[in-house]
Design a protein around this motif. Structure first.
Motif, PDB file in Angstrom:
ATOM      1  N   ARG A  97       0.787  -1.179  -0.066  1.00  0.00           N
ATOM      2  CA  ARG A  97       0.010  -0.103  -0.198  1.00  0.00           C
ATOM      3  C   ARG A  97       0.887   1.380  -0.048  1.00  0.00           C
ATOM      4  O   ARG A  97       1.572   1.389   0.878  1.00  0.00           O
ATOM      5  N   LEU A  98       0.555   2.072  -0.714  1.00  0.00           N
ATOM      6  CA  LEU A  98       1.376   3.374  -1.036  1.00  0.00           C
ATOM      7  C   LEU A  98       0.483   4.550  -1.149  1.00  0.00           C
ATOM      8  O   LEU A  98      -0.603   4.680  -1.911  1.00  0.00           O
ATOM      9  N   GLY A 138      -0.285  11.932  -1.343  1.00  0.00           N
ATOM     10  CA  GLY A 138      -1.190  13.182  -1.407  1.00  0.00           C
ATOM     11  C   GLY A 138      -2.612  12.903  -1.303  1.00  0.00           C
ATOM     12  O   GLY A 138      -3.422  13.158  -2.045  1.00  0.00           O
ATOM     13  N   GLY A 139      -2.763  11.890  -0.445  1.00  0.00           N
ATOM     14  CA  GLY A 139      -4.050  11.397   0.108  1.00  0.00           C
ATOM     15  C   GLY A 139      -4.624  10.383  -0.741  1.00  0.00           C
ATOM     16  O   GLY A 139      -5.863   9.904  -0.410  1.00  0.00           O
ATOM     17  N   VAL A 140      -4.073  10.121  -1.738  1.00  0.00           N
ATOM     18  CA  VAL A 140      -4.378   8.946  -2.667  1.00  0.00           C
ATOM     19  C   VAL A 140      -3.834   7.756  -2.395  1.00  0.00           C
ATOM     20  O   VAL A 140      -2.414   7.505  -2.418  1.00  0.00           O
ATOM     21  N   THR A 141      -4.315   6.462  -2.241  1.00  0.00           N
ATOM     22  CA  THR A 141      -3.938   5.343  -1.767  1.00  0.00           C
ATOM     23  C   THR A 141      -3.747   4.315  -3.062  1.00  0.00           C
ATOM     24  O   THR A 141      -4.980   4.144  -3.582  1.00  0.00           O
ATOM     25  N   HIS A 142      -2.880   3.838  -3.170  1.00  0.00           N
ATOM     26  CA  HIS A 142      -2.586   2.634  -4.253  1.00  0.00           C
ATOM     27  C   HIS A 142      -2.454   1.340  -3.510  1.00  0.00           C
ATOM     28  O   HIS A 142      -1.286   1.265  -2.703  1.00  0.00           O
ATOM     29  N   ALA A 169      -1.136  -6.455  -5.087  1.00  0.00           N
ATOM     30  CA  ALA A 169      -0.790  -7.705  -4.660  1.00  0.00           C
ATOM     31  C   ALA A 169       0.635  -8.010  -5.000  1.00  0.00           C
ATOM     32  O   ALA A 169       1.010  -7.440  -5.980  1.00  0.00           O
ATOM     33  N   LEU A 170       1.041  -8.599  -3.916  1.00  0.00           N
ATOM     34  CA  LEU A 170       2.411  -9.114  -4.244  1.00  0.00           C
ATOM     35  C   LEU A 170       2.931 -10.579  -3.467  1.00  0.00           C
ATOM     36  O   LEU A 170       2.348 -10.887  -2.267  1.00  0.00           O
ATOM     37  N   GLU A 171       3.392 -11.262  -4.073  1.00  0.00           N
ATOM     38  CA  GLU A 171       3.652 -12.654  -3.608  1.00  0.00           C
ATOM     39  C   GLU A 171       5.293 -12.812  -3.418  1.00  0.00           C
ATOM     40  O   GLU A 171       6.145 -12.678  -4.284  1.00  0.00           O
ATOM     41  N   VAL A 172       5.542 -13.153  -2.234  1.00  0.00           N
ATOM     42  CA  VAL A 172       7.064 -13.377  -1.769  1.00  0.00           C
ATOM     43  C   VAL A 172       7.143 -14.852  -2.054  1.00  0.00           C
ATOM     44  O   VAL A 172       6.492 -15.485  -1.249  1.00  0.00           O
TER      45      VAL A 172
END
Length: 117
Positions: A13-14, A17-21, A24-27
């Motif tokens: 999660r990033l 400026g108030g916007v969240t992106h 999914a990530l697999e390790v």
């Protein structure tokens, strides 16, 4: 630096400026490593215990400094021992040795006792 993540599925999660992106990530496990998941989980759990004990230690040292008291010498010294054990755990993909497990538990308990004074 925190402990190496366990293999599994995560969400990154990033927020900018108030916007969240989110993404999914697999390790995945390094295919060259033959260590079982149970041993890796133990390694991770011990690393997290050390990380948490180091945070408790730091708060206790800061509280002593803030009160104008000399920090407990053992509480100061134990940091190096915990850092060494942390490095041992994080630089290997092998099951932790029984001696390492014992030392982590002893030192974490000692930090909790010293910080509680």
């Amino acid at each position: 630096r925190g402990p190496v993540a366990m293999p599994g599925e995560y969400t990154v999660r990033l927020t900018v400026g108030g916007v969240t992106h989110e993404e999914a990530l697999e390790v995945e496990m390094d295919p060259r490593v033959e260590t079982g998941m149970g041993a890796l989980q133990e390694q991770f759990d011990l690393s997290m215990a050390i990380r948490d004990a180091m945070a408790v230690r730091e708060r206790a040292l800061e509280a002593a400094r803030g009160a104008g008291a000399a920090p407990d010498e053992r509480l100061v010294a134990i940091g190096g021992e915990l850092e060494t054990l942390y490095r041992i755990l994080q630089e290997s993909d092998a099951e932790p040795l029984p001696r390492t497990v014992m030392l982590v538990h002893e030192l974490v308990g000692e930090v909790e006792g010293l910080a509680g004074r």
